[in-house]
Each structure stands twice: as C-alpha cells, then as structure tokens.
Motif scaffolding. Structure first.
Motif, PDB file in Angstrom:
ATOM      1  N   LYS A 169      43.889  29.569  42.636  1.00 24.66           N
ATOM      2  CA  LYS A 169      42.275  29.719  41.957  1.00 24.66           C
ATOM      3  C   LYS A 169      42.302  30.673  40.739  1.00 24.66           C
ATOM      4  CE  LYS A 169      38.970  32.507  44.284  1.00 24.66           C
ATOM      5  NZ  LYS A 169      38.417  33.791  44.997  1.00 24.66           N
ATOM      6  N   TYR A 170      43.238  31.435  40.110  1.00 24.46           N
ATOM      7  CA  TYR A 170      42.919  31.577  38.903  1.00 24.46           C
ATOM      8  C   TYR A 170      43.402  31.526  37.511  1.00 24.46           C
ATOM      9  CZ  TYR A 170      40.761  35.115  42.031  1.00 24.46           C
ATOM     10  OH  TYR A 170      39.356  35.770  42.959  1.00 24.46           O
ATOM     11  N   THR A 173      41.994  30.487  34.492  1.00 22.09           N
ATOM     12  CA  THR A 173      40.323  29.887  34.347  1.00 22.09           C
ATOM     13  C   THR A 173      40.032  31.002  33.252  1.00 22.09           C
ATOM     14  OG1 THR A 173      39.933  31.837  36.094  1.00 22.09           O
ATOM     15  CG2 THR A 173      40.471  29.362  37.021  1.00 22.09           C
ATOM     16  N   TYR A 197      47.682  41.815  41.379  1.00 22.12           N
ATOM     17  CA  TYR A 197      46.839  41.331  41.362  1.00 22.12           C
ATOM     18  C   TYR A 197      46.510  42.526  42.946  1.00 22.12           C
ATOM     19  CZ  TYR A 197      43.539  40.137  45.391  1.00 22.12           C
ATOM     20  OH  TYR A 197      42.663  39.841  46.508  1.00 22.12           O
ATOM     21  N   ILE A 228      44.931  40.571  37.888  1.00 22.42           N
ATOM     22  CA  ILE A 228      43.049  40.259  38.502  1.00 22.42           C
ATOM     23  C   ILE A 228      43.017  41.412  39.254  1.00 22.42           C
ATOM     24  CG2 ILE A 228      42.057  38.502  40.597  1.00 22.42           C
ATOM     25  CD1 ILE A 228      44.935  36.601  39.858  1.00 22.42           C
ATOM     26  N   ILE A 259      41.168  38.966  34.768  1.00 22.94           N
ATOM     27  CA  ILE A 259      39.950  38.579  35.759  1.00 22.94           C
ATOM     28  C   ILE A 259      39.590  40.272  36.222  1.00 22.94           C
ATOM     29  CG2 ILE A 259      39.300  37.637  37.485  1.00 22.94           C
ATOM     30  CD1 ILE A 259      41.331  35.988  36.749  1.00 22.94           C
ATOM     31  N   ARG A 296      33.995  39.306  35.468  1.00 20.68           N
ATOM     32  CA  ARG A 296      33.211  38.121  36.347  1.00 20.68           C
ATOM     33  C   ARG A 296      32.135  39.164  37.243  1.00 20.68           C
ATOM     34  NH1 ARG A 296      37.507  33.401  37.856  1.00 20.68           N
ATOM     35  NH2 ARG A 296      38.347  33.921  35.684  1.00 20.68           N
TER      36      ARG A 296
END
Lengths: 483, 373
Positions: A169-170, A173, A197, A228, A259, A296
């Motif tokens: 997913k990350y 990106t 994470y 993340i 992120i 984000r």
C-alpha cells in the motif's frame, strides 16, 4: 580467526582522526560483482521475497537502464562504475536471533567500538536498536514493548514477508520507482532497511533508532526505509551512521519514505558521520540519498533534523509534501564540510494544502578546501491558501579556500501565501576566537564552541541521545581547520 | 567588406559564438537558468529567426562618440572592446546573427550631464557597446520599443573611476518576446547604477552579468515590475566580485496581478581571495491575482571567507494591518491598496539618482497602478 590483530592494528594506525574507521573481518555472503538482472534476481532470492517484490525490482531496474545520472548538483567526483561494485553483502549467520546472546560476538564487538553497547543502551537510554550491519538486520531489541503498543518495527525484508499489504500500500508512494536515478537504482537493488508502522492513536513508547554501517569492502549500501504514522500517532526515529576507513569510494544510495496520516507526527533525526575521505580527498563515501515525507493527512507533521558531517560527497534533500490541510513541515540542518568534502544538501517544501506551514533552518559550515551548498525549494501551489514559510540559511566559512553556496528557489502561486527567506554568510569572528584563547581555551575547542553556538538552533531539535554525540562530532569534524 | 566582419574582429570569435549557439539551441525550461522563462515555446515554430533589429539615438549629448557597427574601419576603442564575451547563449546568438549595431564612447575624464537616449526597435538581433573611459560619467536612458521578437546583446565597459547611471524602462509590450543580455565590466573605483522598470510582455527577459574587476568597483541594481493580464517579466542578474573590496547591492520589487508571472533570479559570486567583498541582495514580490505567480531565486556562490554577503527574499500579499490602518482612517479600500502598492515599489524607484528619470519612472508606475485598480 581471532578478533583480528590487524583490526586492532588498523584502529591504532588510524588513531584519533577517524575513530570509527576499522574493518571487521566476518565472512561475507556476496552477490557477484556488477549489476544486471541477475543481480536483482540474486538479491530478491536471497531475501526470499515474493514474486510481486521481484517484479517491482525488475521494473525499477529496466527503468534505471534508461536513466541518466544527474549532474546539476555542485559536486564533482570521478565517474562511478556501477559494474565494479558488489550490490549485496550479508554477514554469513543471517537468521534472526531471539536474543542478543545469539548474536555473533564479533558483531557485538564492532558495535562496542562504535560506542553502541546494546545492553547499556537498552538499559540506559530506553532506545530500541535495529542494528543494520551492512545489509541485514541482526539484532532487534525492545520488540516486545513495541508489540504491546502495536508498533511494527522491523527490517523491511521481514515486513515484505509478514506485512505485505502494508508494504504494497505504501512502498514507492512517496518516492516513486521512477523518481530519480539513485532512487530507481535503490528500488532495484535495495538490500534491507527499516519498516515502521505506528497504528492509529498510538504514541510510540520509545525513540526508534537504527545504526547503519557499511562494512564489506567495495559494497554499495542501498537502504530502504518506510515509516508510516497512522491517524493521530507519533513516532520519533533516529538514524546514525559511521563507516570504516577505506580508500575506494563507496556508493550509498538510500531511500527514505515517510507517510503521516491525519493528525500524525513523524520526527526523523539523522547524524551522518560516514568516512569523509582523508586530508587529500582520497576515498570517502558517496552519499546519494532520496528522503521524502508526505504529510498526507490533515494536521499532520513531519520534521527532519540532520547533522551531516561525513561522506566525501553528500547529495541529499529531505523534503516534505504538505498535502493535508494545516499540515506542517520542518527541516533543521547542520552540514559540515572539511578538507575536500563536498556537500550539496537542502530541502523541498511543497505546499499543496490550505494553511500549510513550513520552516527551514539550515547551517552550513565549510572549512579546508570543502564546498558546501544549500539547495532548497519552497513551492506554493494555487490551492495552498494562507501557506506560510520561513527559511533561514546561514553559512560559516573557515579559511579562504573553501566555498559556501546558497541556491534557494521560491515559487508562489497563491496571493494569500507568505514566504520569507533570509541568508547570511560570515566567518568565525576574530574577536570571538581571541576572547576564548585569552581565557586559556585551546584553539580547536574554541572553534568547536563557536561553531556549536552557530548551530545551536538546530542542535536543540535533536533528541537528547543524539544531541550530545552531535555536539562532539561538530568539534571533531573541524579539528585543525583553523590556524 | 561591411558589417561586423569589417571590424577586424577575429572571424574565429564570431564563429565560436555561432557554434556555441548551435550547440545549445534556443533555451527552454529544462535548462535550469531558463526554468521560469520558456523561450523556445514562447517563440514557437518561428524560432529566433535571423532578422536584424534597429537602434535609434533619440538624444546624443555633446561629447558622446558614436560608431555605426555596419561601417568599415572601426576605431581602436571599438576593436578593443567589442564582443569580449560570448559565454551567454542568447548573447552568442545576437553576436552570430546581428549584422549591425551601435558603439558609443565617452572619452577619458568627460562628464556628461544630459542623458543619452537610446532605443531598440523592430524585430531581430542587434548588438550595442558602450565604453566609458577612465573618469568619464554618463546617464543612459534605454528605451524598449515594439518588435515581435528582439534579442539585444549589450556590452558595457566602465573604466577606472567612471560612473554610469543606466535607466531602462520596458513598457507593456503585449504579445512580444523580448530578451536582452547585458555584460558589464567595471574597473577600479568605477560605479554602475542601474534601474530596470518592467511592465512585461508575453515573455520578457533581461539578463545582466556584472564583473567587479577592480578594487572599489561598485554596482547598485534596482528594479520594479508591475504586471497584469498574462504578462511575464524575468530579471536575471549575476554579480561577480572578481576582486576584493568591491561592493554590490540589489533591490527588486515585483507586483504580479491577473495571470502574470514575475521572475527574479539573482546570483552573487565572490571569487577566491576577493576578501572585503560586500554584497546585499533583496527581492520582494507581491501577488495580487489568484492565478499570478512569483518566482525568486537569490543565489550566493562564495569562495572567500572575509566577506559580508546577505540576501533576503519574500513573497506575500499586502500587509493586512497596514491596510486596516488606512481603512480605519476613512480611505477607501481600492485607494488604500493603491497607496500601499506605490509605497512598496517606491523603495526601489528611490534608488534612481537622476531626478528627472526617477520622476518619469514614478509617473509610469502610477499610471499603470491606476489602470490596474
């Protein structure tokens, strides 16, 4: 093979100048020299990666073949022969250990020399250390405590295996596979790195830290870090590095992606003290790093703090994409270049969301024959209503043969945005130096004192564990630069 | 033989310029220095052409010598100073493609009070040279006339202790594409003061490279840009402190309304050993239009340690508090904004030391401000 007499000897030879310059002789598991699809296959197979990861790497490698090495930075270095390096090296005993006792005593010895006694650090500083010895993570501590909080902190190769959904997913990106020459190379051949994470609403119970070391001769190190911070979480990550002394130039091309989702905050601190080459500009690490954070979510915050004292060549621009409304980006930097070092470093603040704010404080110090460049971009897009930026870039020159350069780009497309930029260039004032000398403070100490004063605003941003080390580093890096 | 070839200018140098331009081509936004001014796309299919632009002397005060570069047998001072620099891409193009131009000289020790007025008109390439010999002084008023695409290569040679005040007003030139490259070389104790007022065009770029070549040399640059509609204006400066004890200042104020784009790129280089250099650079922009853009790039390149170099840059809107102050005193908003804009620009206009010229620029600005309100 006892703890190599030669290692001890080497350390003695090197003396005080670069106290982290030594080589540990542990048998290495190497990929054949050179770079081809086979190398990518080899690395992927070594890591036991799933098919999708291999495809991702191969895609990057194909793309990389079509790309050109960038040449816009103010750094000069001999052409890098990408076929002359080894792209993978891992200590032989790779399987992860359950406890420190299982770790190869030689490795532990290495860390001791580096001043990272794991036991002590565990007890005293409360820091979980994910130690990267060349490319494979060997010892991970404080896992349990982090598990309790739900924080995932592991080598990225493990995350690819155990948390593929999160990685898929990350990954890529923030720094896409196609981003730039060095980032693409990294995507193809990255050997390991760190994955973090932090789940929703969790404040990470401790500072996370990784020590990177480059060890095997002629091995480029390609770290990949992905952090993340989910909604409302907080994490502080510390990265510190040292590298053994060696004459061949070593390539290092890391990628770091951060992120931050809604209301999350990431604080990323670096002390980079890789081998800078000797007094004549021989050797040293080539450090081409792509670091980028993506705010984000709404009200998210990413803060970069860096103390860059090492490497022969530094090419590094930790950036923030301020996508979420009211997000905040910060960049605090000290870059010291001595002897023949060349540093081209700075940041990019990309304001996309409304009410986004950014702050840049950069302190560049040049001595000897070094060249130090601040290169930055503050860009405000049309929708970034009321965006705000403040930038301060100060340069300090020590001696008449070095260079200090400032290249700020300021682009505003929104009338409600306010951007301010200030820069100054100065030298160590004679009267300050005289004042110290007169009071019996030796010259080197006086320089260190004055420079530390010059950098104070940035040093204050560092977590305490690093601040002390960083202050010492500032002094060591500039030894013998005056007089 | 006529034209530049007749100058006795080594053919090699002209060929060199042509070769340089051929190698680099028309600059576009992928060239870092032209990031904010895409000349190639502004010119479109037509490219830079090979036409020859015109020059026109509106007022030639006594004491200023003139040589038409299309004439044969140029005097020694032209031979010695013409086409000394070719490193700049567009300057190389103007050298390679222009067939004429003008050379002007103020002889040693001559001080001229009446301004010299020089205009460039029509489309194409043209060269100019202005030589101020030791101790001479002059005010040059440069006019920018209409012309679809014009490329001017202008060289200035300032002798020891000479003083040149240069005022360049570039009125709103609509759809025109205008570029000009100046190269200024200043001897010991010489002084160059320049003011550039720009109202923009489809693409307009003024590039100036100044070399402070002798101790005590000074350069003081200032400028304003007032843009509306789809206008574009790019001021690119490079001040080189080649020796120590030299002094430079820059003050640029840009206002961008409508969909316009105001660009300032300024680079200051202090050469190794140029101790005692003092440089100050300030660039500020105000954005008035939702779709307007301001780009600033104040760059420092320093190779000496005993220097004083600072730069500041800011982009924003009018200060809300100042606006409130005026509104609270019953001044209507439009008028209050006009006043503040005028005040913002005035700092830079005040740098013009010739009072007549200062008044002229001020009037132009006020007229344009009224039109924008």
């Amino acid at each position: 093979m006892s703890i190599a007499v030669e290692t001890k000897q080497q350390v003695a030879e090197i003396g005080e100048k670069y106290k982290y310059g030594f080589v540990t002789d542990i048998e290495m598991d190497m990929a054949p020299r050179g770079l081809s699809e086979d190398t990518v296959h080899f690395i992927s197979a070594k890591k036991g990666e799933p098919e999708w990861m291999l495809e991702w790497r191969l895609g990057a490698f194909k793309r990389w073949l079509t790309m050109k090495e960038p040449n816009w930075a103010r750094v000069h270095y001999p052409k890098i022969d990408y076929q002359a390096s080894y792209y993978y090296a891992a200590p032989k005993n790779t399987p992860l250990k359950q406890s420190l006792d299982e770790v190869d005593p030689k490795l532990l010895e290495t860390y001791k020399k580096l001043g990272i006694p794991l036991h002590e650090q565990m007890a005293l500083a409360g820091v979980a250390v994910d130690a990267v010895f060349d490319s494979v993570s060997v010892a991970t501590t404080f896992k349990d405590k982090l598990n309790e909080a739900g924080v995932i902190f592991c080598p990225i190769s493990e995350a690819i295996r155990d948390h593929p959904d999160l990685v898929k997913k990350y990954l890529g990106t923030v720094v896409p596979v196609t981003d730039n020459f060095f980032a693409t190379l990294n995507a193809a051949v990255f050997s390991d790195g760190t994955f973090v994470y932090v789940p929703k609403g969790v404040r990470c119970p401790m500072e996370l830290s990784t020590y990177f070391r480059i060890n095997a001769s002629e091995t480029g190190q390609f770290e990949r870090t992905l952090i993340i911070a989910d909604e409302g979480s907080y994490v502080s990550y510390l990265e510190g590095c040292t590298a053994p002394k060696r004459d061949e130039n070593q390539l290092h091309a890391a990628v770091v992606e951060l992120i931050a989702l809604d209301n999350a905050e990431i604080k990323y601190s670096t002390v980079q003290n890789w081998y800078p080459g000797d007094e004549n500009g021989l050797g040293g690490i080539f450090n081409f790093v792509t670091k980028r954070g993506d705010c984000r979510g709404k009200k998210s915050k990413i803060s970069w703090t860096q103390v860059e004292t090492g490497s022969a060549i530094t090419w590094k621009y930790p950036s923030c994409i301020l996508r979420g409304d009211e997000s905040v980006g910060e960049f605090y930097s000290i870059a010291i270049a001595n002897n023949y070092q060349q540093a081209d470093t700075g940041t990019k603040m990309i304001h996309l969301g409304a009410n986004t704010r950014s702050r840049i404080i950069s302190k560049g110090i040049s001595a000897g024959k070094a060249q130090n460049t601040y290169r930055g971009l503050v860009s405000v897009y049309g929708k970034a209503k009321n965006a705000r930026n403040y930038t301060q870039c100060d340069s300090l020159l020590i001696g008449g043969e070095c260079g200090a350069h400032t290249v700020p780009y300021i682009e505003s497309r929104n009338p409600t945005a306010r951007i301010e930029h200030e820069a100054t260039t100065s030298k160590i004032a004679e009267d300050q130096l005289f004042y110290c000398l007169q009071r019996g403070i030796p010259q080197d100490e006086a320089v260190s004192l004055i420079v530390n004063g010059f950098c104070r605003e940035v040093l204050q941003q560092l977590p305490m564990e690093f601040a002390v080390e960083a202050q010492k580093l500032v002094g060591i890096s500039l030894e013998g630069s005056v007089g | 033989m006529t034209g530049i070839t007749a100058l006795g200018l080594p053919e090699a140098r002209r060929n060199e310029a042509a070769a340089l331009f051929r190698a680099r081509g028309v600059p576009h936004r992928r060239i870092e220095d032209w990031k904010y001014s895409d000349l190639k796309s502004a010119l479109g299919e037509g490219g830079i052409g090979a036409a020859v632009a015109q020059w026109q002397i509106l007022h030639q005060p006594d004491g200023v010598e003139l040589f038409d570069l299309t004439q044969s047998n140029p005097p020694e001072w032209v031979l010695a100073n013409f086409a000394r620099t070719t490193a700049n891409t567009m300057s190389a193009a103007s050298l390679a493609l222009s067939k004429g131009g003008v050379a002007l000289r103020v002889p040693k020790g001559v001080c001229i009070t009446n301004p010299l007025k020089l205009d460039f008109t029509a489309a194409g390439h043209v060269r100019a040279l202005l030589v101020l010999e030791d101790g001479a002084s002059l005010t040059l008023v440069e006019g920018v006339g209409p012309g679809h695409f014009r490329n001017v290569g202008f060289e200035f040679v300032l002798g020891e202790a000479s003083v040149l005040e240069h005022v360049r007003v570039s009125p709103d030139a609509g759809e025109a594409v205008l570029v000009e490259e100046m190269s200024v070389r200043i001897g010991a104790g010489g002084q160059y003061r320049a003011h550039f007022a720009a109202f923009g065009s489809k693409l307009s770029r003024m590039e100036v490279e100044i070399t402070l070549a002798g101790a005590g040399a000074q350069a003081h640059l200032s400028g304003v840009a007032l843009l509306d509609g789809k206008r574009h204006s790019d001021v690119t400066t490079h001040v080189i402190h080649a020796v120590g004890n030299t002094h430079s200042t820059q003050l640029f104020k840009h206002v961008a309304g409508g969909n316009s784009r105001a660009v300032y790129q300024g680079k200051v280089t202090v050469a190794q050993g140029a101790n005692g250099s003092d440089s100050n650079q300030s660039a500020k922009a105000l954005l008035l239009g939702e779709n307007a853009e301001a780009d600033l790039k104040p760059e420092l390149e320093i190779f000496a340690d005993d220097v004083k170099c600072a730069h500041g840059a800011a982009v924003g809107d009018l200060d809300a508090e100042s606006l409130f102050y005026l509104r609270a005193r019953g001044i209507p908003e439009a008028e209050a904004r006009g006043l503040l804009l005028h005040a913002f620009l005035e700092d830079a206009v005040a740098e013009i030391s010739n009072t007549d010229q200062r008044e002229l620029v001020r009037t132009e600005l006020l007229t344009a401000l009224k039109a924008m309100a």
